[in-house]
Scaffold this motif. Sequence first.
Motif, PDB file in Angstrom:
ATOM      1  N   ASN A   1     -17.669   7.719 -12.348  1.00 18.78           N
ATOM      2  CA  ASN A   1     -16.895   9.045 -12.347  1.00 18.78           C
ATOM      3  C   ASN A   1     -16.702   9.172 -13.802  1.00 18.78           C
ATOM      4  OD1 ASN A   1     -14.218   8.282 -13.589  1.00 18.78           O
ATOM      5  ND2 ASN A   1     -14.666   6.531 -12.721  1.00 18.78           N
TER       6      ASN A   1
ATOM      7  N   CYS B   1      -3.585   8.108  -7.722  1.00 20.56           N
ATOM      8  CA  CYS B   1      -4.513   7.212  -8.023  1.00 20.56           C
ATOM      9  C   CYS B   1      -4.281   6.325  -9.095  1.00 20.56           C
ATOM     10  CB  CYS B   1      -5.883   8.008  -8.252  1.00 20.56           C
ATOM     11  SG  CYS B   1      -7.149   6.993  -8.259  1.00 20.56           S
TER      12      CYS B   1
ATOM     13  N   GLU C   1     -12.078   1.928 -10.345  1.00 23.80           N
ATOM     14  CA  GLU C   1     -13.292   2.478  -9.704  1.00 23.80           C
ATOM     15  C   GLU C   1     -13.317   2.531  -8.390  1.00 23.80           C
ATOM     16  OE1 GLU C   1     -15.644   3.883 -11.718  1.00 23.80           O
ATOM     17  OE2 GLU C   1     -14.819   3.590 -13.664  1.00 23.80           O
ATOM     18  N   VAL C   2     -12.859   1.659  -7.733  1.00 25.11           N
ATOM     19  CA  VAL C   2     -12.952   1.494  -6.131  1.00 25.11           C
ATOM     20  C   VAL C   2     -12.062   2.590  -5.764  1.00 25.11           C
ATOM     21  CG1 VAL C   2     -12.428   0.146  -4.186  1.00 25.11           C
ATOM     22  CG2 VAL C   2     -13.870  -0.995  -6.307  1.00 25.11           C
TER      23      VAL C   2
ATOM     24  N   ILE D   1     -10.797   5.290  -7.044  1.00 19.19           N
ATOM     25  CA  ILE D   1     -11.177   6.611  -7.282  1.00 19.19           C
ATOM     26  C   ILE D   1     -12.102   6.856  -6.310  1.00 19.19           C
ATOM     27  CG2 ILE D   1     -12.561   8.077  -8.919  1.00 19.19           C
ATOM     28  CD1 ILE D   1     -11.309   6.368 -11.149  1.00 19.19           C
ATOM     29  N   THR D   2     -13.020   6.144  -5.868  1.00 18.70           N
ATOM     30  CA  THR D   2     -13.896   6.620  -4.949  1.00 18.70           C
ATOM     31  C   THR D   2     -13.347   6.600  -3.620  1.00 18.70           C
ATOM     32  OG1 THR D   2     -15.996   5.425  -6.050  1.00 18.70           O
ATOM     33  CG2 THR D   2     -16.032   5.824  -3.516  1.00 18.70           C
ATOM     34  N   GLU D   3     -12.564   5.904  -3.401  1.00 22.46           N
ATOM     35  CA  GLU D   3     -11.720   6.025  -1.860  1.00 22.46           C
ATOM     36  C   GLU D   3     -10.772   7.353  -1.960  1.00 22.46           C
ATOM     37  OE1 GLU D   3      -9.766   2.225  -1.503  1.00 22.46           O
ATOM     38  OE2 GLU D   3     -11.362   1.273  -0.974  1.00 22.46           O
ATOM     39  N   TRP D   4     -10.174   7.577  -3.090  1.00 22.69           N
ATOM     40  CA  TRP D   4      -9.516   8.818  -3.408  1.00 22.69           C
ATOM     41  C   TRP D   4     -10.163  10.142  -2.958  1.00 22.69           C
ATOM     42  CZ3 TRP D   4      -8.498  13.586  -5.400  1.00 22.69           C
ATOM     43  CH2 TRP D   4      -7.268  13.869  -5.436  1.00 22.69           C
ATOM     44  N   ILE D   5     -11.234  10.102  -3.582  1.00 17.75           N
ATOM     45  CA  ILE D   5     -12.399  11.314  -3.277  1.00 17.75           C
ATOM     46  C   ILE D   5     -12.580  11.457  -1.956  1.00 17.75           C
ATOM     47  CG2 ILE D   5     -14.368  12.237  -3.959  1.00 17.75           C
ATOM     48  CD1 ILE D   5     -13.972  11.147  -6.750  1.00 17.75           C
ATOM     49  N   GLU D   6     -13.092  10.367  -1.350  1.00 23.55           N
ATOM     50  CA  GLU D   6     -13.440  10.238  -0.001  1.00 23.55           C
ATOM     51  C   GLU D   6     -12.342  10.752   0.960  1.00 23.55           C
ATOM     52  OE1 GLU D   6     -14.927   6.224   0.829  1.00 23.55           O
ATOM     53  OE2 GLU D   6     -16.724   6.730  -0.342  1.00 23.55           O
TER      54      GLU D   6
ATOM     55  N   LYS E   1     -11.829  14.509   0.474  1.00 23.25           N
ATOM     56  CA  LYS E   1     -13.026  15.295   1.340  1.00 23.25           C
ATOM     57  C   LYS E   1     -12.484  15.273   2.849  1.00 23.25           C
ATOM     58  CE  LYS E   1     -16.740  14.436  -1.730  1.00 23.25           C
ATOM     59  NZ  LYS E   1     -18.032  13.655  -2.095  1.00 23.25           N
TER      60      LYS E   1
END
Length: 69
Positions: free
Chosen positions: A2, A27, A42-43, A45-50, A53
């Motif tokens: 990211n 976040c 980092e984990v 951020i990925t979950e927030w974006i998923e 979406k």
Amino acid sequence: MNRYEIIIYWSDEDESFVAEVPELPGCAADGSTYYEALSNIEVIITEWIETAKESGRPIPQPKGRLIYA
């Protein structure tokens, strides 16, 4: 990887390091060490974006370093 700005600081109240991403509301993650907080965010951020979406919410583009007056 990211490109969002991550702010990490020690919290006496939580007795842990806290990592926040100002560009992604809500976040945040924590950890007992600086590097654990960084790894955890980092984990998150990925979950927030998923999650954004899946729910059709807009995902802010990384702005890079924020500048404060």
